[in-house]
Design an enzyme around this catalytic site. Sequence first.
Site, PDB file in Angstrom:
ATOM      1  N   HIS B 140       0.945  -1.369   0.475  1.00  0.00           N
ATOM      2  CA  HIS B 140      -0.091  -0.255   0.077  1.00  0.00           C
ATOM      3  C   HIS B 140       0.881   1.341   0.093  1.00  0.00           C
ATOM      4  O   HIS B 140       1.128   1.498  -0.874  1.00  0.00           O
ATOM      5  CB  HIS B 140      -0.554  -0.003   1.185  1.00  0.00           C
ATOM      6  CG  HIS B 140      -1.959   1.574   1.331  1.00  0.00           C
ATOM      7  ND1 HIS B 140      -2.012   1.664   2.564  1.00  0.00           N
ATOM      8  CD2 HIS B 140      -2.453   1.454   0.658  1.00  0.00           C
ATOM      9  CE1 HIS B 140      -2.791   2.855   2.378  1.00  0.00           C
ATOM     10  NE2 HIS B 140      -3.111   3.218   0.994  1.00  0.00           N
ATOM     11  N   CYS B 164      -0.215   0.545   9.609  1.00  0.00           N
ATOM     12  CA  CYS B 164      -1.023   1.649   8.695  1.00  0.00           C
ATOM     13  C   CYS B 164      -2.229   1.910   8.600  1.00  0.00           C
ATOM     14  O   CYS B 164      -3.108   2.556   8.718  1.00  0.00           O
ATOM     15  CB  CYS B 164       0.106   1.590   8.742  1.00  0.00           C
ATOM     16  SG  CYS B 164       1.638   2.149   8.399  1.00  0.00           S
ATOM     17  N   HIS B 165      -2.417   0.772   7.970  1.00  0.00           N
ATOM     18  CA  HIS B 165      -3.941   0.982   7.604  1.00  0.00           C
ATOM     19  C   HIS B 165      -4.891  -0.250   6.614  1.00  0.00           C
ATOM     20  O   HIS B 165      -5.817  -0.611   6.705  1.00  0.00           O
ATOM     21  CB  HIS B 165      -3.980   1.711   5.473  1.00  0.00           C
ATOM     22  CG  HIS B 165      -2.818   2.862   5.646  1.00  0.00           C
ATOM     23  ND1 HIS B 165      -1.538   2.541   5.159  1.00  0.00           N
ATOM     24  CD2 HIS B 165      -3.242   4.497   6.162  1.00  0.00           C
ATOM     25  CE1 HIS B 165      -1.395   4.145   6.024  1.00  0.00           C
ATOM     26  NE2 HIS B 165      -2.495   4.818   5.919  1.00  0.00           N
ATOM     27  N   GLY B 166      -4.119  -1.266   7.565  1.00  0.00           N
ATOM     28  CA  GLY B 166      -5.119  -2.438   8.093  1.00  0.00           C
ATOM     29  C   GLY B 166      -5.102  -3.311   6.782  1.00  0.00           C
ATOM     30  O   GLY B 166      -6.370  -3.765   6.268  1.00  0.00           O
ATOM     31  N   PRO B 179      -6.519  -1.816   2.315  1.00  0.00           N
ATOM     32  CA  PRO B 179      -6.057  -0.979   0.799  1.00  0.00           C
ATOM     33  C   PRO B 179      -4.879  -1.659   0.403  1.00  0.00           C
ATOM     34  O   PRO B 179      -5.229  -1.294  -1.553  1.00  0.00           O
ATOM     35  CB  PRO B 179      -5.796   0.212   1.244  1.00  0.00           C
ATOM     36  CG  PRO B 179      -5.742  -0.116   2.934  1.00  0.00           C
ATOM     37  CD  PRO B 179      -6.286  -1.665   2.983  1.00  0.00           C
TER      38      PRO B 179
END
Lengths: 441, 200
Positions: B140, B164-166, B179
């Site tokens: 990502h 960080c963003h799963g 993501p």
Amino acid sequence: MAGHDDEHLLHNEIKLLGVLGWVEYRLPIFNWINNAVGTNYPTPKNVNYFWNFGSLAGIALVIQILTGIVLAAHYVPTADGAFASVERIMRDVNYGWLFRYAHANGASLFFAVVYIHLFRNLYYGSYKYPRELLWWLGLIMLILMITTAFMGYVLPWGQMSYWGATVITNLFGAMPIIGDELLLWLWGGFTVGEVLLRGFYSLHYLLAFVIAGLAIVHIWALHQHRSNNPLGIDIKGPQDILPFHPYFTVKDLFGFGIYLIVFALLVFYAPNMLGEPDNYIPADPLQTPAHIVPEWYLLPFYAILRAVPDKLGGVIALALALLVLFAVPWLDTSKVRSARFRPIYKQLFWIFLADVLILGWVGGSPPEGMFITIGQLATVYYFVHFLVLLPIVGKLESPTPLPDSIATAVLEENKRKKARKLPQVGVAPSASHGASSGGGH
Amino acid sequence: MSLPVAVLGRNRAFVGSGLGVPMTAEPKGDDGSRRDFLYIATGAFSTVGAAVATWPFIDQMNPAADVLAVASLEVDISDIQPGHALTVKWRGKPVFIRRRTPDEIQAARAVNLGDLRDPQRDEDRAQKPEWLIVVGICTHLGCIPLGVKDSDPKGDFGGYFCPCHGSHYDSSARVRKGPAPRNLEVPGYEFLSPTLVKIG
């Protein structure tokens, strides 16, 4: 030339429409450039190739800054890392060898160009009224260049770097009373070391841009009273001048081409010719190289430093050798600028040039035997030239008659050239041939 | 090119008086084309020269020889027990070396490729089924996923989890959720011996 007549010399203002016109109305940058180095800057039409060296110095500075920015990105300013990082630049970084050789030899050529520029001024009296401040700005830049070059030479942290830094910083120890404290302060320690190295790195980078800024002020001052010329007489009207562009932009570009050829020969075929092999040995604080010499461009000053057999005295002589140049516009009492019309000064000029070359030769030789005596005599003559001969000769000498104007002198010279040429050629050139061959003068 | 010629033309009077040579006519015929040739040749030569001189300025930013020389790394993997993993630094980046349990291998190979965002067979991602070697950088935005340490969260699919963003990665380090657009990258590697792997 007084400012009020200047408006009549050229009428080549740029008129712009559209987007460029929009910009020009708000920021008149195009006319500013055109007035500085374009079609609206009047240049004496008789300037010779010695007038190329100002723009060459500017180009040399740009080359130093561009290559220096690259080197700074790969260099490590630590006592442990500096030497290795320079070797890494030479061996591993893509084209790193090119950047380092171009930077080191570029410095040499920069000095060569600036010295020719300076001696051009001494010969043609360009430092005289009303260009004294222009001369001063140049001298300040020269002193900054010497400082910058010295600091740059320390950065590779080889034997010559280290011991050069030691010898030169020790000059400040000659200062009475505060000398020792000053050295501690300068070194940030008890000897030349990493603190000094990092400081030099920082200043070496900074001073290049200080010089660049001063160069712009230098050009500003130049444009106030325009370039001097080989006759040393003022511009009297439009017949004496040519627009800077295209005549002198092309001439400067041609000179730049020649400069690049010399530069390329040095960088590609003799990159270490002007350097000291000892600087490829890592700095060793416990061993001094047998023969310490600075780069060639500082040798005359080094000879003056060594000529005085006293620590403080040598330093003072070195400083005065540079400072005396600031007084030259007033030490030279002659009203005539160009040495062309000064039969005695013309000879003194060449003797002085020889004296400086002798100082350079002595500076590069070991300080023993006859070199000591020659160095001392040459040092004395250096100061006698400026402090005794220059003021006296200006008063006693009777200059040969000056031409009425640049234009008349140029026309007469052309007539003489033609008169010399015609009998050899045998055939008078036709008008059209004359036009094309005329460009070659 | 038209500009300098125009400027020359405008100031012809100066040339004439300056050099003492009468220039009555605009350069034409042979003279004109000769000048054109000189302009074009000079311009072309300068342009090529400037372009060539630009290349070292660009290339000096590429990896240097010493950087490329240490571009491979040999790792002794004899100490890693099944179900555990190790992080090593290769080219400045973390590489996860995981010794998978039979269950993890089974889970990775049982997945229907149609369910994957970046379809890849586990057989194509692990030279030896027991060893999963991937670059530990989330595809990502470049964070380092968790899951190497026993105490780390391993995400919903038993592999790696990027905090960080799963993004969730499975036991073949393929993205399953979140993501990230692609699976964790498999570097080039080879087993020099059963216990020694060379990465890069």
